[in-house]
Write a protein that holds these residues in place. Structure first.
Motif, mmCIF file in Angstrom:
data_model
loop_
_atom_site.group_PDB
_atom_site.id
_atom_site.type_symbol
_atom_site.label_atom_id
_atom_site.label_comp_id
_atom_site.label_asym_id
_atom_site.label_seq_id
_atom_site.Cartn_x
_atom_site.Cartn_y
_atom_site.Cartn_z
ATOM 1 N N ARG A 1 66.386 24.071 86.254
ATOM 2 C CA ARG A 1 67.535 24.351 85.947
ATOM 3 C C ARG A 1 67.961 25.705 86.535
ATOM 4 O O ARG A 1 68.816 26.351 86.851
ATOM 5 C CB ARG A 1 67.716 24.546 84.424
ATOM 6 N N LEU A 2 66.855 26.704 86.444
ATOM 7 C CA LEU A 2 66.935 28.179 87.126
ATOM 8 C C LEU A 2 67.216 27.740 88.410
ATOM 9 O O LEU A 2 67.873 28.723 89.035
ATOM 10 C CB LEU A 2 65.756 28.832 86.837
ATOM 11 N N GLY A 3 66.508 26.890 89.248
ATOM 12 C CA GLY A 3 66.966 26.664 90.751
ATOM 13 C C GLY A 3 68.203 26.448 90.885
ATOM 14 O O GLY A 3 69.007 27.066 91.615
ATOM 15 N N GLU A 4 68.837 25.645 90.104
ATOM 16 C CA GLU A 4 70.366 25.069 90.204
ATOM 17 C C GLU A 4 71.185 26.186 89.842
ATOM 18 O O GLU A 4 72.077 26.262 90.576
ATOM 19 C CB GLU A 4 70.376 24.131 89.353
ATOM 20 N N SER A 5 70.686 26.884 88.984
ATOM 21 C CA SER A 5 71.696 27.922 88.551
ATOM 22 C C SER A 5 71.860 28.944 89.617
ATOM 23 O O SER A 5 72.909 29.743 89.784
ATOM 24 C CB SER A 5 71.136 28.716 87.311
ATOM 25 N N ALA A 6 70.419 29.571 90.301
ATOM 26 C CA ALA A 6 70.624 30.352 91.519
ATOM 27 C C ALA A 6 71.305 29.927 92.636
ATOM 28 O O ALA A 6 72.124 30.672 93.188
ATOM 29 C CB ALA A 6 69.171 30.595 91.999
ATOM 30 N N LYS A 7 71.368 28.467 92.709
ATOM 31 C CA LYS A 7 72.325 27.900 94.041
ATOM 32 C C LYS A 7 73.699 28.109 93.573
ATOM 33 O O LYS A 7 74.572 28.075 94.582
ATOM 34 C CB LYS A 7 71.736 26.549 94.144
ATOM 35 N N LEU B 1 82.316 37.288 93.343
ATOM 36 C CA LEU B 1 82.002 38.639 94.033
ATOM 37 C C LEU B 1 80.404 38.419 94.599
ATOM 38 O O LEU B 1 80.362 38.926 95.765
ATOM 39 C CB LEU B 1 81.728 39.829 92.953
ATOM 40 N N VAL B 2 79.512 37.603 94.041
ATOM 41 C CA VAL B 2 78.421 37.523 94.611
ATOM 42 C C VAL B 2 78.257 36.612 95.812
ATOM 43 O O VAL B 2 77.544 36.643 96.887
ATOM 44 C CB VAL B 2 77.447 37.029 93.429
ATOM 45 N N GLY B 3 78.984 35.684 95.607
ATOM 46 C CA GLY B 3 79.025 34.781 96.702
ATOM 47 C C GLY B 3 79.882 35.379 98.057
ATOM 48 O O GLY B 3 79.128 34.994 98.989
ATOM 49 N N ARG B 4 80.614 36.072 97.546
ATOM 50 C CA ARG B 4 81.278 36.547 98.881
ATOM 51 C C ARG B 4 80.424 37.699 99.571
ATOM 52 O O ARG B 4 80.173 37.873 100.797
ATOM 53 C CB ARG B 4 82.641 37.260 98.778
ATOM 54 N N ALA B 5 79.727 38.582 98.660
ATOM 55 C CA ALA B 5 78.695 39.558 99.160
ATOM 56 C C ALA B 5 77.529 38.637 99.847
ATOM 57 O O ALA B 5 77.263 39.086 100.983
ATOM 58 C CB ALA B 5 78.217 40.187 97.920
ATOM 59 N N VAL B 6 77.105 37.669 99.413
ATOM 60 C CA VAL B 6 76.092 36.881 100.247
ATOM 61 C C VAL B 6 76.592 36.431 101.416
ATOM 62 O O VAL B 6 75.773 36.450 102.563
ATOM 63 C CB VAL B 6 75.391 35.774 99.190
ATOM 64 N N GLY B 7 77.738 35.674 101.346
ATOM 65 C CA GLY B 7 78.092 35.335 102.743
ATOM 66 C C GLY B 7 78.303 36.364 103.803
ATOM 67 O O GLY B 7 78.299 36.174 104.829
ATOM 68 N N VAL C 1 83.686 43.923 100.396
ATOM 69 C CA VAL C 1 83.839 42.721 99.376
ATOM 70 C C VAL C 1 84.268 43.705 98.117
ATOM 71 O O VAL C 1 85.172 42.968 97.561
ATOM 72 C CB VAL C 1 82.428 42.467 99.075
ATOM 73 N N LEU C 2 83.997 44.766 97.822
ATOM 74 C CA LEU C 2 84.602 45.455 96.782
ATOM 75 C C LEU C 2 85.802 45.706 96.974
ATOM 76 O O LEU C 2 86.928 45.595 95.913
ATOM 77 C CB LEU C 2 83.599 46.648 96.330
ATOM 78 N N ALA C 3 86.399 46.036 97.927
ATOM 79 C CA ALA C 3 87.838 46.446 98.337
ATOM 80 C C ALA C 3 88.696 45.224 98.119
ATOM 81 O O ALA C 3 90.086 45.362 98.125
ATOM 82 C CB ALA C 3 87.860 46.976 99.683
ATOM 83 N N GLU C 4 88.251 44.021 98.290
ATOM 84 C CA GLU C 4 88.808 42.634 98.072
ATOM 85 C C GLU C 4 88.971 42.201 96.862
ATOM 86 O O GLU C 4 89.464 41.010 96.675
ATOM 87 C CB GLU C 4 88.458 41.604 99.145
ATOM 88 N N GLU C 5 88.077 42.884 95.828
ATOM 89 C CA GLU C 5 88.259 42.446 94.386
ATOM 90 C C GLU C 5 89.616 42.617 93.818
ATOM 91 O O GLU C 5 90.248 43.451 94.089
ATOM 92 C CB GLU C 5 87.242 43.175 93.608
#
Length: 306
Positions: free
Chosen positions: A31-37, A45-51, A286-290
């Motif tokens: 479950r933790l692995g799926e949550s991380a994915k 915000l996290v998705g755009r930062a990582v990408g 990323v923050l500027a596009e929030e």
């Protein structure tokens, strides 16, 4: 029929309990692995930062910037200081000593280089033409940083004809900023209580101007502010950490590797610096596009409508 089953449970309980614990642990890990994915999908915000960090290739670009700074920009600083007045030479020496933690033999070698006179044979043979060639070659750092800014904002590469003067202007500005960082951090004699806010303010202004200059004005000023603020904050933190860590690291490295120890430690510091800068520039976009900040900063919703 129910009684035997109840009676059988206590005997089977230890084994099933052990298997149940192991199975529950595996299920929890899954479950933790799926949550991380799925975290980038659940938190935009996290998705755009990582990408963006993956697209910009953080460590590769930071290493390239550090190499260009060490191989071209720092030699240009030495060359300009050799032909500069004595007061500027002392400022350059103090700046390098404080920022790179130079002590002992390494500091003496830098001091000897700075003490070279205009009438020395080496300086005369090098001449103005050599100084200009060194300065022009040092714009490799400007070009690499411009490419990082363009990747962070998904901009096409600007033409060399339009960007050439910007490379030179930024390089000269950055070299001046390196020289004045030591008195800035000391608050011009007042101490860290003034030095830290001054360093943060000036660093933020420098990196705000840097992005706007190297992007050729294709992004308006306000959307560039979050990245500049993160750069200023990162430089303050890195400056405090380097003041504690670098002198000891430099001494140990010189004892183990001799003069090469200065190279290893200086490169490590430059990689840390440009990793911080690249990370700040990417996260700033990323923050500027929030949505909340985008409305206040006037950041366009479509990347092509700058």
């Amino acid at each position: 029929m129910t009684e035997p089953r109840r009676g059988a449970e206590p005997g089977a309980e230890p084994e099933s309990r052990g298997g149940g614990r192991w199975g529950a642990a595996k299920a929890r890990a899954a479950r933790l692995g799926e949550s991380a994915k799925q975290a980038p999908e659940r938190i935009p915000l996290v998705g755009r930062a990582v990408g963006n960090l993956v697209r910009v290739n953080l460590l590769d670009n930071a290493t390239r910037l550090a190499a260009q700074a060490f191989l071209s920009a720092l030699p240009a600083l030495f060359v300009l200081a050799v032909f500069a007045p004595a007061s500027l030479k002392h400022s350059v020496t103090d700046s390098l000593r404080e920022q790179l933690g130079l002590r002992g033999a390494a500091q003496q070698q830098v001091q000897q280089l700075m003490d070279a006179r205009h009438d020395d044979g080496t300086a005369q043979s090098f001449g103005l033409v050599g100084a200009l060639v060194t300065l022009i070659s040092a714009t490799a750092l400007s070009r690499a940083l411009q490419r990082v800014c363009e990747r962070a904002w998904e901009m096409p590469r600007n033409s060399a004809r339009l960007a050439l003067w910007r490379w030179v202007v930024w390089l000269l500005g950055w070299l001046v900023f390196l020289v004045v960082q030591v008195p800035l951090r000391d608050g011009f004699g007042a101490g860290p209580w003034l030095g830290l806010p001054l360093t943060f303010t000036v660093s933020t202004a420098v990196w705000w101007w840097t992005q706007h200059l190297l992007l050729g004005g294709r992004v308006r000023w306000y959307p560039l502010l979050p990245g500049a603020l993160l750069c200023g904050l990162g430089e303050v933190g890195l400056g405090v950490a380097s003041k504690v860590y670098l002198p000891h690291a430099m001494s140990v490295s010189v004892e183990k590797f001799g003069p090469y120890g200065v190279v290893f430690t200086a490169l490590s510091w430059l990689i840390a610096l440009f990793t911080t800068v690249t990370l700040a520039l990417v996260l700033g976009r990323v923050l500027a596009e929030e949505p909340v900040l985008a409305r206040r900063l006037g950041t366009p919703t479509a990347p092509g409508s700058w």
